[in-house]
Motif scaffolding. Structure first.
Motif, PDB file in Angstrom:
ATOM      1  N   GLY A  79      11.391  23.658 -10.448  1.00 42.35           N
ATOM      2  CA  GLY A  79      11.784  23.481 -11.837  1.00 42.35           C
ATOM      3  C   GLY A  79      11.370  24.647 -12.702  1.00 42.35           C
ATOM      4  O   GLY A  79      10.676  25.579 -12.264  1.00 42.35           O
ATOM      5  N   SER A 143      20.773  27.682 -21.811  1.00 42.56           N
ATOM      6  CA  SER A 143      20.855  26.500 -20.946  1.00 42.56           C
ATOM      7  C   SER A 143      20.797  26.942 -19.488  1.00 42.56           C
ATOM      8  O   SER A 143      21.629  27.753 -19.056  1.00 42.56           O
ATOM      9  N   ARG A 145      21.509  25.837 -15.934  1.00 41.16           N
ATOM     10  CA  ARG A 145      22.382  24.799 -15.381  1.00 41.16           C
ATOM     11  C   ARG A 145      21.782  24.157 -14.138  1.00 41.16           C
ATOM     12  O   ARG A 145      21.070  24.810 -13.365  1.00 41.16           O
ATOM     13  N   PRO A 146      22.056  22.857 -13.926  1.00 44.75           N
ATOM     14  CA  PRO A 146      21.645  22.206 -12.675  1.00 44.75           C
ATOM     15  C   PRO A 146      22.276  22.912 -11.479  1.00 44.75           C
ATOM     16  O   PRO A 146      23.408  23.403 -11.553  1.00 44.75           O
ATOM     17  N   GLY A 157      17.220  20.291 -10.707  1.00 44.45           N
ATOM     18  CA  GLY A 157      17.816  18.967 -10.743  1.00 44.45           C
ATOM     19  C   GLY A 157      18.441  18.584 -12.062  1.00 44.45           C
ATOM     20  O   GLY A 157      19.343  17.748 -12.097  1.00 44.45           O
ATOM     21  N   ARG A 158      18.001  19.178 -13.161  1.00 46.93           N
ATOM     22  CA  ARG A 158      18.535  18.789 -14.470  1.00 46.93           C
ATOM     23  C   ARG A 158      18.652  20.027 -15.349  1.00 46.93           C
ATOM     24  O   ARG A 158      17.994  21.036 -15.132  1.00 46.93           O
ATOM     25  N   ARG A 159      19.474  19.938 -16.367  1.00 47.39           N
ATOM     26  CA  ARG A 159      19.692  21.046 -17.287  1.00 47.39           C
ATOM     27  C   ARG A 159      18.444  21.258 -18.151  1.00 47.39           C
ATOM     28  O   ARG A 159      17.857  20.306 -18.670  1.00 47.39           O
ATOM     29  N   GLU A 160      18.050  22.517 -18.291  1.00 44.72           N
ATOM     30  CA  GLU A 160      16.937  22.880 -19.153  1.00 44.72           C
ATOM     31  C   GLU A 160      17.469  23.727 -20.302  1.00 44.72           C
ATOM     32  O   GLU A 160      18.158  24.725 -20.078  1.00 44.72           O
TER      33      GLU A 160
END
Length: 248
Positions: A79, A143, A145-146, A157-160
């Protein structure tokens, strides 16, 4: 009856007081630690053996040179970790660090969305991806992206969404060119370059050629913001020069 009780109390108090004086004068020995405890209020130099017998507290213990050192905890999943801004060059960089190393064979610019849009180039060093192509004095919403991969094939795993703001470009003052050789008499002048600076204080000195033989001609140094730099010793020509003009 009252008189006998009073006498008994006085005798008991005197005995206790005498015992306290005796203990305070001779000190006492701690049987378990085998260390001598000095009387209260009296400074006593301990011997090396007495110091060795004093047990160490937990924070006083010394770890052996060969013992294993504590390591930072390894995150459970891949992450985003943190953002670092690099404003040392003419164009700033936004550096995104992750919990795993990144792949040098992946174009990470494809996994980044910016608002407002900008053409960026990503460079990879270890676990960090730095984006170049951004501007000062702009705020960006970046952003991640996943699916953004690590070097080991793990994926984000998820958008930051991260806010990037460089602020104004750092102040800068310098001569055009390297500033070592001054222009000849027929030149138009010596150019100055500034960034985010409103006013300069300038002092001009004339230094003879023979006096220059005792000086060192050096390139200027880069001084950090809110710091000052001064020429000195063989780099300073003011002690052998004549001031011609000073002003703003």
């Amino acid at each position: 009856m009252f008189g006998k009780s009073l006498v008994t109390s006085v005798i008991a108090l005197a005995v206790a007081f005498a015992a306290g004086l005796f203990i305070g004068q001779v000190g006492f020995r701690d049987i378990e630690a085998n260390t001598f405890q000095p009387p209260v209020g009296e400074a006593t130099e301990l011997t090396d053996q007495q110091r060795a017998n004093i047990p160490l507290r937990e924070y006083e213990t010394v770890r052996g040179a060969d013992e294993e050192r504590a390591q930072p905890p390894v995150p459970a999943e891949f992450g985003f970790a943190r953002l670092t801004l690099d404003t040392s060059d003419d164009t700033p960089k936004a550096c995104f660090s992750f919990t795993r190393d990144l792949s040098t064979d992946t174009n990470y610019a494809d996994f980044v969305e910016l608002e407002p849009d900008a053409q960026v180039v990503a460079s990879i060093t270890g676990d960090t991806a730095c984006l170049a192509g951004l501007d000062f004095n702009k705020d960006y919403q970046v952003s991640l992206r996943p699916g953004l991969p690590s070097a080991e094939g793990e994926e984000l795993g998820r958008r930051e969404v991260v806010t990037v703001s460089f602020g104004d470009k750092p102040a800068y003052v310098g001569f055009a060119g390297n500033g070592v050789i001054l222009p000849r008499l027929e030149a138009d002048g010596l150019g100055l370059e500034t960034v985010n600076v409103d006013r300069l204080k300038i002092s001009i000195h004339r230094v003879g050629e023979r006096a220059l033989a005792y000086k060192s001609i050096m390139e200027g140094d880069t001084i950090a913001e809110d710091r000052y730099g001064y020429p000195w010793d063989q780099e300073d020509g003011q002690d052998v020069g004549v001031k011609l003009w000073e002003g703003q």
